[in-house]
Scaffold this motif. Structure first.
Motif, PDB file in Angstrom:
ATOM      1  N   ARG A  41       0.837  -1.207   0.000  1.00 24.35           N
ATOM      2  CA  ARG A  41       0.000   0.000   0.000  1.00 24.35           C
ATOM      3  C   ARG A  41       0.870   1.254   0.000  1.00 24.35           C
ATOM      4  O   ARG A  41       0.502   2.282  -0.534  1.00 24.35           O
ATOM      5  CB  ARG A  41      -0.910   0.009   1.233  1.00 24.35           C
ATOM      6  N   ASN A  42       2.031   1.155   0.647  1.00 28.41           N
ATOM      7  CA  ASN A  42       2.923   2.306   0.762  1.00 28.41           C
ATOM      8  C   ASN A  42       4.353   1.900   0.441  1.00 28.41           C
ATOM      9  O   ASN A  42       5.097   1.469   1.319  1.00 28.41           O
ATOM     10  CB  ASN A  42       2.840   2.898   2.174  1.00 28.41           C
ATOM     11  N   PRO A  43       4.765   2.024  -0.824  1.00 31.31           N
ATOM     12  CA  PRO A  43       6.126   1.637  -1.212  1.00 31.31           C
ATOM     13  C   PRO A  43       7.218   2.454  -0.521  1.00 31.31           C
ATOM     14  O   PRO A  43       8.387   2.074  -0.575  1.00 31.31           O
ATOM     15  CB  PRO A  43       6.145   1.874  -2.727  1.00 31.31           C
ATOM     16  N   LYS A  60       2.997  -0.327  -5.973  1.00 30.59           N
ATOM     17  CA  LYS A  60       1.962   0.247  -5.125  1.00 30.59           C
ATOM     18  C   LYS A  60       0.623  -0.399  -5.457  1.00 30.59           C
ATOM     19  O   LYS A  60       0.235  -0.476  -6.629  1.00 30.59           O
ATOM     20  CB  LYS A  60       1.857   1.758  -5.319  1.00 30.59           C
TER      21      LYS A  60
END
Length: 288
Positions: A41-43, A60
């Protein structure tokens, strides 16, 4: 499908969790014949950046949105899918897993490895067993080449060394499981099984793989801790009436453990993979 450099491209979901993390580690330990992708969800998170530092390409996306899945799946040969229960809405797990299966089918991947749960097809009454069974059925219906891994209870849901979490968890297990035996697996064995399937698709396509390395009562688990650490760990006192305060998901699962239990043939699992972990082996290997 394959890349021009002849590397197989593997997409691993849950790459920062127990199961997906083990798949990543086992793939990286193999050789350089894999191009590994992960979904986050949050690279930019610390966990995602740690994957990037290990040579994993992080995309992502998540299982709630199809768009990110399409990009991550483009050019993928095999994918490892793990889904997590949603205690507030059980259907969400099935919806998310089915969404991924549909996108993988559109991407024409050659092999999907889904980690389900043992006895998912046995009408256990455990919500997160039933949602995994719904995903299994959908995988068969869409006709994507598949391998189903069916692990049992994770020994590494506990910590291998003394901890506050163990103190509480031991109390809950001891009260709710009683003197009933339970099948156990180390998540590393799940990762190793997934990589075997990825490396040998012809052998594993269309195969259900039960995974259990040990069977122990909870007293037997505590015996293993005592043997490895030299003392018997403490456990919290959890009265039977306290179970009503636990999420219904857990009380139904322990009811299944007590009344039926997993049907896995542990001896057959260990014959198929003699290196599977027992609780004692897992503790000894991770002792500090």
């Amino acid at each position: 499908m394959s890349n021009t450099d002849n590397k197989k491209t593997i997409l691993v979901l849950g790459a920062t969790g127990k199961q997906g993390g083990q798949v990543i580690s086992e793939l990286l330990a193999e050789d350089s014949n894999f191009s590994i992708r992960a979904l986050s969800r949050n690279p930019e998170s610390a966990s995602a950046k740690s994957l990037t530092a290990r040579g994993v390409q992080v995309f992502k996306g998540d299982l709630d949105v199809a768009d990110g899945l399409q990009q991550a799946l483009t050019g993928v040969d095999s994918a490892f899918l793990v889904t997590l229960p949603d205690l507030k809405d059980h259907q969400k797990e099935a919806t998310r897993g089915i969404r991924f299966v549909d996108e993988a089918k559109k991407a024409n991947i050659s092999h999907l490895i889904f980690t389900s749960v043992e006895d998912a097809d046995k009408n256990t009454g455990v919500p997160h067993f039933e949602t995994k069974w719904a995903i299994e059925k959908h995988i068969r219906e869409v006709g994507i080449p598949w391998t189903i891994l069916r692990p049992v209870a994770f020994m590494d849901n506990f910590t291998p060394n003394p901890s506050t979490a163990n103190f509480v968890g031991f109390g809950v297990f001891s009260t709710l499981l009683g003197d009933h035996s339970l099948h156990w697996v180390h998540t590393r064995d799940i990762g190793r099984a997934a990589v075997r399937a990825i490396k040998n698709p012809t052998e594993y396509r269309g195969k259900i793989v039960p995974l259990a390395g040990d069977v122990q009562t909870f007293d037997g688990v505590l015996d293993a801790y005592e043997k490895v650490h030299g003392y018997r760990p403490w456990k919290a006192y959890v009265p039977n009436w306290a179970a009503k305060w636990l999420p219904q998901e857990f009380t139904k699962m322990f009811q299944f453990f007590r009344e039926k239990g997993y049907s896995t043939d542990v001896a057959a699992c260990r014959k198929a993979d003699p290196h599977m972990y027992t609780v004692e082996k897992w503790l000894a290997e991770n002792k500090k």
